[in-house]
Design an enzyme around this catalytic site. Sequence first.
Site, short mmCIF file in Angstrom:
data_model
loop_
_atom_site.label_atom_id
_atom_site.label_comp_id
_atom_site.label_asym_id
_atom_site.label_seq_id
_atom_site.Cartn_x
_atom_site.Cartn_y
_atom_site.Cartn_z
CG ASP A 275 -2.35 0.48 0.86
OD1 ASP A 275 -2.49 1.31 -0.06
OD2 ASP A 275 -3.31 0.06 1.53
CD GLU B 250 0.99 5.46 -7.75
OE1 GLU B 250 1.46 6.56 -8.03
OE2 GLU B 250 0.04 4.94 -8.38
CG ASP C 5 -9.29 2.33 -1.37
OD1 ASP C 5 -8.31 1.92 -2.02
OD2 ASP C 5 -9.24 2.63 -0.16
#
Length: 291
Positions: free
Chosen positions: A55, A88, A110
């Site tokens: 992440d 990323e 997301d």
Amino acid sequence: MKALADYVHSKGLKLGIYSDAGSNTCSNTMPGSLGHEEQDARTFASWGIDYLKYDNCNNGGISPQSRYPIMSKALAESGRPIFYSMCEWGDQNPATWAPTIANSWRTTGDIQDKWESITALADQNNQWAAYARPGGWNDPDMLEVGNGNMNTEEYRSHFSIWALMKAPLLIGCDIRSASSETLQIVGNKEVINVNQDLLGVQGKKVSQQGNLEVWAGPLSNNRVAIVLWNRSGWQASITARWTDIGLPYNAVVQARDLWAHKYLPSYLKGSLTSTVASHGCKMYILNRISR
């Protein structure tokens, strides 16, 4: 962890783990791997880890182009093949620089279990289609199928488009309580086979009339996969024309419906037209019969 990995492997499965290219993970409750890449990569390998999601939180303002290659090198030198999933968030257009360092890279923020999120992320991922290749894939985030905020047609569309785009098919619901309908969608082997096709070419949007779209991509053995996607609020007829999907205009094809699991009754020439439910899709594989 090694015992857990051994157990997972004994079931014919692979084990993934999460870390972050920052000082802490996104929960701010666990340390990230920034500055400890070699140590963590060796640890992951010793445990028998197969997949790393990496992440982008708490990164100290250091560019992702500087941070992510360090873990790539560390994994390569860990002594174990570990799939490197770079998360990323698409901030610095990773499709243009990540193919040499990662196995997949997020092209989007997301995902949410909402129709508007699915359509937006599909469009964002679509623009990077040319950069995908075997061993390096655009990732529009995990699947939301089965999480309950969309209907069956929407979930089928979600799964179909992700499969056509060669996106990683990561189940995002709790499989312990997944309904039979959810398992039928994520377990559709014909759709999964499109995703896993050896040619490894990402399908993309090839034509559009308002909210009525045709997505298509080539498959091995000179086949073509197509999705007729109705993003409108009502049932509609959608046509895929051979000239839009890379077939000669006079080609004769046999069409396999991947959700009905049957061939269409007649050979087709020039185009395929089908009625598609609101927010639904039809997905086919076209096999050329003649020129």
